[in-house]
Motif scaffolding. Structure first.
Motif, PDB file in Angstrom:
ATOM      1  N   SER A  53       0.741  -1.178  -0.100  1.00 52.41           N
ATOM      2  CA  SER A  53      -0.009   0.073  -0.075  1.00 52.41           C
ATOM      3  C   SER A  53       0.796   1.284  -0.151  1.00 52.41           C
ATOM      4  O   SER A  53       2.003   1.276   0.833  1.00 52.41           O
ATOM      5  N   PHE A  54       0.502   2.305  -0.642  1.00 55.81           N
ATOM      6  CA  PHE A  54       0.962   3.621  -0.789  1.00 55.81           C
ATOM      7  C   PHE A  54       0.520   4.500  -0.128  1.00 55.81           C
ATOM      8  O   PHE A  54      -0.634   4.869  -0.129  1.00 55.81           O
ATOM      9  N   GLN A  55       1.402   4.822   1.059  1.00 53.76           N
ATOM     10  CA  GLN A  55       0.463   5.742   2.275  1.00 53.76           C
ATOM     11  C   GLN A  55       0.764   7.280   1.789  1.00 53.76           C
ATOM     12  O   GLN A  55       0.531   8.177   2.896  1.00 53.76           O
ATOM     13  N   ASP A  56       1.310   7.767   0.617  1.00 48.71           N
ATOM     14  CA  ASP A  56       1.755   9.089   0.322  1.00 48.71           C
ATOM     15  C   ASP A  56       2.479   9.838   1.296  1.00 48.71           C
ATOM     16  O   ASP A  56       2.587  11.037   1.754  1.00 48.71           O
ATOM     17  N   THR A  57       3.480   8.886   2.084  1.00 45.59           N
ATOM     18  CA  THR A  57       4.416   9.676   2.862  1.00 45.59           C
ATOM     19  C   THR A  57       5.726  10.291   2.026  1.00 45.59           C
ATOM     20  O   THR A  57       6.265  11.061   2.582  1.00 45.59           O
ATOM     21  N   GLU A  58       5.736   9.790   0.704  1.00 37.87           N
ATOM     22  CA  GLU A  58       6.809  10.331  -0.072  1.00 37.87           C
ATOM     23  C   GLU A  58       6.048  10.512  -1.408  1.00 37.87           C
ATOM     24  O   GLU A  58       4.643  10.285  -1.476  1.00 37.87           O
ATOM     25  N   ASP A  59       6.830  11.233  -2.516  1.00 36.22           N
ATOM     26  CA  ASP A  59       5.987  11.751  -3.511  1.00 36.22           C
ATOM     27  C   ASP A  59       5.813  10.570  -4.340  1.00 36.22           C
ATOM     28  O   ASP A  59       4.579  10.725  -5.181  1.00 36.22           O
ATOM     29  N   THR A  60       6.457   9.530  -4.638  1.00 33.03           N
ATOM     30  CA  THR A  60       5.930   8.511  -5.443  1.00 33.03           C
ATOM     31  C   THR A  60       5.875   7.108  -4.605  1.00 33.03           C
ATOM     32  O   THR A  60       6.391   7.006  -3.586  1.00 33.03           O
ATOM     33  N   PHE A  61       5.504   6.158  -5.237  1.00 34.46           N
ATOM     34  CA  PHE A  61       5.340   4.745  -4.720  1.00 34.46           C
ATOM     35  C   PHE A  61       6.738   4.202  -4.422  1.00 34.46           C
ATOM     36  O   PHE A  61       6.974   3.610  -3.360  1.00 34.46           O
ATOM     37  N   GLU A  62       7.626   4.247  -5.757  1.00 32.94           N
ATOM     38  CA  GLU A  62       8.861   3.802  -5.515  1.00 32.94           C
ATOM     39  C   GLU A  62       9.680   4.482  -4.459  1.00 32.94           C
ATOM     40  O   GLU A  62      10.887   3.746  -3.843  1.00 32.94           O
ATOM     41  N   GLU A  63       9.724   5.731  -4.138  1.00 30.25           N
ATOM     42  CA  GLU A  63      10.334   6.551  -2.951  1.00 30.25           C
ATOM     43  C   GLU A  63       9.919   5.870  -1.702  1.00 30.25           C
ATOM     44  O   GLU A  63      10.855   5.964  -0.675  1.00 30.25           O
ATOM     45  N   GLU A  64       8.744   5.706  -1.803  1.00 33.05           N
ATOM     46  CA  GLU A  64       8.201   5.323  -0.229  1.00 33.05           C
ATOM     47  C   GLU A  64       8.627   3.914   0.001  1.00 33.05           C
ATOM     48  O   GLU A  64       8.977   3.519   1.104  1.00 33.05           O
ATOM     49  N   LEU A  65       8.632   3.170  -1.106  1.00 41.03           N
ATOM     50  CA  LEU A  65       9.107   1.693  -0.992  1.00 41.03           C
ATOM     51  C   LEU A  65      10.523   1.702  -0.569  1.00 41.03           C
ATOM     52  O   LEU A  65      10.925   0.918   0.352  1.00 41.03           O
ATOM     53  N   GLU A  91      -1.222  -3.191 -10.380  1.00 37.06           N
ATOM     54  CA  GLU A  91      -2.077  -1.955  -9.572  1.00 37.06           C
ATOM     55  C   GLU A  91      -3.633  -2.583  -9.349  1.00 37.06           C
ATOM     56  O   GLU A  91      -4.138  -3.106 -10.385  1.00 37.06           O
ATOM     57  N   LEU A  92      -3.802  -2.682  -8.172  1.00 37.14           N
ATOM     58  CA  LEU A  92      -5.200  -2.886  -7.891  1.00 37.14           C
ATOM     59  C   LEU A  92      -6.275  -1.690  -8.052  1.00 37.14           C
ATOM     60  O   LEU A  92      -7.460  -1.771  -7.979  1.00 37.14           O
ATOM     61  N   THR A  93      -5.701  -0.537  -7.985  1.00 38.13           N
ATOM     62  CA  THR A  93      -6.717   0.686  -7.936  1.00 38.13           C
ATOM     63  C   THR A  93      -6.177   1.706  -9.019  1.00 38.13           C
ATOM     64  O   THR A  93      -5.080   1.700  -9.274  1.00 38.13           O
ATOM     65  N   GLU A  94      -7.013   2.446  -9.535  1.00 41.64           N
ATOM     66  CA  GLU A  94      -6.855   3.336 -10.630  1.00 41.64           C
ATOM     67  C   GLU A  94      -5.648   4.451  -9.987  1.00 41.64           C
ATOM     68  O   GLU A  94      -5.129   4.937 -10.806  1.00 41.64           O
ATOM     69  N   THR A  95      -5.759   4.636  -8.819  1.00 44.75           N
ATOM     70  CA  THR A  95      -4.843   5.611  -8.213  1.00 44.75           C
ATOM     71  C   THR A  95      -3.512   5.042  -7.830  1.00 44.75           C
ATOM     72  O   THR A  95      -2.633   5.703  -7.403  1.00 44.75           O
ATOM     73  N   ALA A  96      -3.254   3.859  -7.944  1.00 47.85           N
ATOM     74  CA  ALA A  96      -2.110   3.065  -7.930  1.00 47.85           C
ATOM     75  C   ALA A  96      -1.616   2.985  -6.255  1.00 47.85           C
ATOM     76  O   ALA A  96      -0.315   3.098  -6.158  1.00 47.85           O
ATOM     77  N   ASN A  97      -2.516   3.068  -5.456  1.00 46.37           N
ATOM     78  CA  ASN A  97      -2.332   2.991  -3.895  1.00 46.37           C
ATOM     79  C   ASN A  97      -2.119   1.928  -3.269  1.00 46.37           C
ATOM     80  O   ASN A  97      -1.395   1.690  -2.389  1.00 46.37           O
ATOM     81  N   GLU A  98      -2.489   0.860  -4.287  1.00 45.61           N
ATOM     82  CA  GLU A  98      -2.179  -0.555  -3.832  1.00 45.61           C
ATOM     83  C   GLU A  98      -1.658  -1.353  -5.153  1.00 45.61           C
ATOM     84  O   GLU A  98      -2.269  -1.420  -6.112  1.00 45.61           O
TER      85      GLU A  98
END
Length: 306
Positions: A53-65, A91-98
């Motif tokens: 899950s992407f929690q928006d703590t960083e600008d992108t999913f890769e940065e947060e990961l 990607e499971l959601t359109e927003t790519a949060n998961e």
């Protein structure tokens, strides 16, 4: 009531590193690093069913990961790109949060603390049963081995008894043959010593004589040849001595006995021995079996009379 702690684990198939996409990933520049990042991503998704899950703590999913798994951003971006390209990360959601790791979904499992305790107790009980079963099998095997050894000892005892009976029968046959001497020529060292195969004779079956030697002894000592053979057999058995030529030993002892008997002169009852008349007695004839010249025989008799 406190929330029960839960255990999670990841299962990898035996051929995990032999799969085509894993071989391709590892052959890339920094492929070993990308492989580690992929494994860390799998572990990070355990408690969420294989989903990151992407929690928006960083600008992108890769940065947060990259921040969460503590890896280099550039290497993380390349790993994510590779996984998406080959359908290993979707990607499971359109927003790519998961995003779901497709290979991980079926390879994760978990259990509660109580279930873990029950599973471990069950494993200990099974191990204990196996240990007891192994001990029982060992005792049974030992008993079977002892029984088999006992049976083997009984068989060996019966075999030895049978061999002793057969040996005794053979001895009886040989001794019965000895009582039926055949006509033999005059004594000859060569003809008597070297002829037929040896037979085991005597009370203890330890006197080796050929049939020709037996016949010669029976002809020479018809009244006592069995006694002479038994005498040597008993002497050898008692003292443990052995002789290379048993036939010669019997003849030597017989000749010694004859010489002793020949040298004895009994005086008449109530009278002393007349030495002068004794010395004038004629020399007795030399037996055929005495290996001496006439002169040697005469000297021998005179010495005995001295």
């Amino acid at each position: 009531m406190a929330k029960e702690y839960r255990y999670w684990w990841l299962k990898l198939e035996k051929d995990f590193f032999n799969r085509k996409f894993m071989k391709k990933l590892r052959r890339l520049d920094n492929g070993a690093v990308y492989t580690i990042i992929y494994l860390k991503m799998q572990l990070e998704s355990l408690q969420n069913g294989g989903v990151l899950s992407f929690q928006d703590t960083e600008d992108t999913f890769e940065e947060e990961l990259a921040f969460v798994i503590d890896e280099d951003l550039k290497d993380t971006i390349e790993t994510v790109k590779f996984l998406k390209k080959y359908g290993l990360l979707v990607e499971l959601t359109e927003t790519a949060n998961e995003l779901e790791l497709t290979e991980v979904v079926n390879n994760i499992d978990s259990e509660g603390a109580s279930a873990k305790r029950m599973r471990r107790k069950k494993e200990r009980d099974e191990a204990k049963k196996k240990e007891e079963s192994s001990k029982n099998d060992g005792v049974a095997s030992k008993i079977d081995a002892q029984s088999s050894q006992s049976d083997g000892n009984d068989v060996n005892l019966l075999r030895r008894e049978r061999e002793e009976k057969e040996k005794y029968k053979e001895t009886e046959k040989r001794e019965s043959k000895a009582y039926q001497p055949t006509t033999t020529p005059a004594f000859s060292e060569t003809s008597v010593s070297v002829s037929s195969p040896p037979l085991l004779c005597g009370a203890f079956g330890n006197v080796s004589l050929t049939q020709v030697q037996l016949d010669w002894l029976a002809n020479q000592y018809p009244d006592d040849y069995i006694g002479k053979i038994n005498h040597l057999s008993e002497y050898m058995n008692k003292t443990g001595k052995t002789y290379q030529d048993h036939f010669k030993k019997i003849r030597d002892w017989a000749e010694q006995d004859e010489k002793k008997n020949l040298g004895k002169t009994a005086a008449p009852a109530g009278r002393g021995c007349d030495l002068e008349s004794e010395s004038k007695r004629p020399i007795p004839p030399k037996p055929d079996n005495v290996d001496m010249t006439d002169e040697e025989w005469k000297i021998h008799i005179e010495k005995l009379r001295e």
